[in-house]
Design an enzyme around this catalytic site. Structure first.
Site, mmCIF file in Angstrom:
data_model
loop_
_atom_site.group_PDB
_atom_site.id
_atom_site.type_symbol
_atom_site.label_atom_id
_atom_site.label_comp_id
_atom_site.label_asym_id
_atom_site.label_seq_id
_atom_site.Cartn_x
_atom_site.Cartn_y
_atom_site.Cartn_z
ATOM 1 N N ARG A 132 -114.532 42.563 -16.952
ATOM 2 C CA ARG A 132 -113.199 43.172 -16.935
ATOM 3 C C ARG A 132 -112.988 43.983 -15.665
ATOM 4 O O ARG A 132 -112.082 44.800 -15.587
ATOM 5 C CB ARG A 132 -113.022 44.040 -18.180
ATOM 6 C CG ARG A 132 -113.079 43.244 -19.476
ATOM 7 C CD ARG A 132 -112.790 44.103 -20.683
ATOM 8 N NE ARG A 132 -113.895 44.997 -20.996
ATOM 9 C CZ ARG A 132 -114.748 44.820 -22.011
ATOM 10 N NH1 ARG A 132 -114.619 43.752 -22.789
ATOM 11 N NH2 ARG A 132 -115.707 45.689 -22.248
ATOM 12 N N CYS A 152 -96.939 47.065 -1.078
ATOM 13 C CA CYS A 152 -95.989 46.895 -2.180
ATOM 14 C C CYS A 152 -96.693 46.207 -3.348
ATOM 15 O O CYS A 152 -96.645 46.676 -4.477
ATOM 16 C CB CYS A 152 -94.782 46.085 -1.723
ATOM 17 S SG CYS A 152 -93.796 46.903 -0.457
ATOM 18 N N ARG A 179 -95.933 47.783 -6.978
ATOM 19 C CA ARG A 179 -95.307 49.096 -7.173
ATOM 20 C C ARG A 179 -93.857 49.109 -6.732
ATOM 21 O O ARG A 179 -93.032 49.849 -7.272
ATOM 22 C CB ARG A 179 -96.074 50.168 -6.399
ATOM 23 C CG ARG A 179 -96.040 49.922 -4.885
ATOM 24 C CD ARG A 179 -96.197 51.149 -4.032
ATOM 25 N NE ARG A 179 -96.038 50.802 -2.625
ATOM 26 C CZ ARG A 179 -94.929 51.014 -1.911
ATOM 27 N NH1 ARG A 179 -93.880 51.587 -2.461
ATOM 28 N NH2 ARG A 179 -94.875 50.659 -0.640
ATOM 29 N N SER A 180 -93.520 48.294 -5.705
ATOM 30 C CA SER A 180 -92.177 48.250 -5.139
ATOM 31 C C SER A 180 -91.784 46.795 -4.977
ATOM 32 O O SER A 180 -92.478 46.045 -4.291
ATOM 33 C CB SER A 180 -92.147 48.971 -3.787
ATOM 34 O OG SER A 180 -90.871 48.888 -3.182
ATOM 35 N N ASP A 182 -88.788 44.216 -4.011
ATOM 36 C CA ASP A 182 -87.506 43.789 -3.445
ATOM 37 C C ASP A 182 -87.182 42.442 -4.085
ATOM 38 O O ASP A 182 -87.698 41.406 -3.676
ATOM 39 C CB ASP A 182 -87.649 43.682 -1.925
ATOM 40 C CG ASP A 182 -86.437 43.100 -1.218
ATOM 41 O OD1 ASP A 182 -85.510 42.623 -1.900
ATOM 42 O OD2 ASP A 182 -86.423 43.105 0.024
ATOM 43 N N ASN A 190 -93.889 36.890 -3.252
ATOM 44 C CA ASN A 190 -95.054 37.449 -3.927
ATOM 45 C C ASN A 190 -95.509 36.573 -5.086
ATOM 46 O O ASN A 190 -96.709 36.354 -5.278
ATOM 47 C CB ASN A 190 -94.751 38.861 -4.419
ATOM 48 C CG ASN A 190 -94.244 39.779 -3.323
ATOM 49 O OD1 ASN A 190 -93.233 40.467 -3.496
ATOM 50 N ND2 ASN A 190 -94.911 39.801 -2.173
ATOM 51 N N ILE A 221 -82.762 45.872 -6.298
ATOM 52 C CA ILE A 221 -81.922 45.013 -5.464
ATOM 53 C C ILE A 221 -81.209 45.920 -4.476
ATOM 54 O O ILE A 221 -80.539 46.883 -4.870
ATOM 55 C CB ILE A 221 -80.891 44.238 -6.304
ATOM 56 C CG1 ILE A 221 -81.598 43.313 -7.299
ATOM 57 C CG2 ILE A 221 -79.955 43.435 -5.395
ATOM 58 C CD1 ILE A 221 -80.656 42.678 -8.310
ATOM 59 N N TYR A 222 -81.369 45.640 -3.188
ATOM 60 C CA TYR A 222 -80.707 46.447 -2.163
ATOM 61 C C TYR A 222 -79.196 46.206 -2.180
ATOM 62 O O TYR A 222 -78.732 45.097 -2.467
ATOM 63 C CB TYR A 222 -81.276 46.112 -0.779
ATOM 64 C CG TYR A 222 -82.631 46.714 -0.526
ATOM 65 C CD1 TYR A 222 -82.770 48.076 -0.262
ATOM 66 C CD2 TYR A 222 -83.779 45.930 -0.567
ATOM 67 C CE1 TYR A 222 -84.018 48.632 -0.040
ATOM 68 C CE2 TYR A 222 -85.033 46.480 -0.345
ATOM 69 C CZ TYR A 222 -85.140 47.839 -0.082
ATOM 70 O OH TYR A 222 -86.380 48.398 0.133
#
Length: 277
Positions: A132, A152, A179-180, A182, A190, A221-222
């Site tokens: 694990r 990110c 974590r971030s 887009d 990603n 969303i920007y």
């Protein structure tokens, strides 16, 4: 041949954030709609999760992953191959500081040594697949300030489900914590990148592919992507393509761009949008 199912987890996330997200400021000063915490699961045996509601630039995804696996942190190698996705953050000499590839391949230790987290993953999957602790972290707190862009997609874990059929290999799954996120520009890259990595690791360890699980923190969303998102959400997704790996190199670090082929990628046209730097 059974037709591949049509999946829309990514579009569902985009729609959810666009319709229910909270207006929120951000580091770039652009402004976003944001939701905190979301998870998507992709069964990699159903197809390769390359977003179909717009054309995604697969070459950049493959080259970036190979660049990470080299342990590289200078954009020159990417630029020489026509990939410019990191140029906005690069310094004059092309360096980015100790970003993803450095942390994956040579995490520094207090005694002056380095840890190759990717090699550790391969070794552990081969010797202790029930562990694990098969984890890679790019979030090195001591070095964040030296990075041109803090990670990110920061942390991922592998898991092997043993086969219930004698003699069959187990199934390798991977879960990423981002974590971030887009959602319009970054997340399709990603998803495909870590799905590709899961296929590569599975091949190296004589395993089948299982699931790729994407877990997002600040999913946003920007504001300068809103029109593009409306366009994309009006489109119907197609079935995902399939991935073929043409050879098995000696190690996870020896793959080349030409080793990969995505077959049957049916997609809508590309949608251009600015990057928030």
């Amino acid at each position: 041949m059974t037709p591949r199912p049509i999946r829309h987890q990514y579009e569902d996330l985009m729609r959810h954030v666009f319709e229910h997200g909270t207006a929120k400021g951000d580091r770039t000063g652009t402004g976003t709609k944001s939701v905190f915490g979301h998870q998507m699961r992709f069964d990699l045996s159903e197809g390769f999760p390359l977003v179909t509601t717009k054309k995604v630039h697969l070459k950049s995804i493959i080259l970036e992953l190979l660049w990470f696996l080299r342990g590289d942190s200078n954009v020159r190698w990417l630029q020489e191959r026509g990939c410019t996705i990191w140029d906005e953050w690069a310094r004059d000499d092309g360096s980015l500081g100790p970003v993803y590839g450095v942390q994956w391949r040579s995490w520094p230790t207090p005694d002056g040594g380095h840890i190759d987290q990717i090699q550790q993953v391969i070794d552990t999957l081969k010797t202790h697949p029930d562990s694990r602790r098969i984890i890679v972290s790019a979030w090195n707190v001591a070095e964040l300030d030296r990075m041109a862009l803090m990670p990110c997609h920061a942390f991922f874990q592998f898991y092997v489900a043993p086969s219930q059929v004698a003699g069959e290999p187990g199934k390798l799954s991977c879960q990423l914590y981002q974590r971030s996120a887009d959602i319009f520009l970054g997340v399709p890259f990603n998803i495909a990148s870590y799905a590709l990595l899961t296929h590569m690791v599975a091949q190296q360890c004589d395993l089948q592919v299982g699931d790729f699980i994407w877990t997002g923190g600040d999913c946003h969303i920007y504001s300068n992507h809103f029109e593009q998102v409306r366009t994309q959400l009006a489109r119907q997704p197609y079935a995902y393509p399939t991935l073929q790996i043409k050879r098995r190199p000696a190690s996870i670090f020896d793959y080349a761009y030409e080793d990969f082929e995505v077959v049957g990628y049916e997609h809508h046209p590309a949608i251009k949008a600015p990057v928030a730097v």
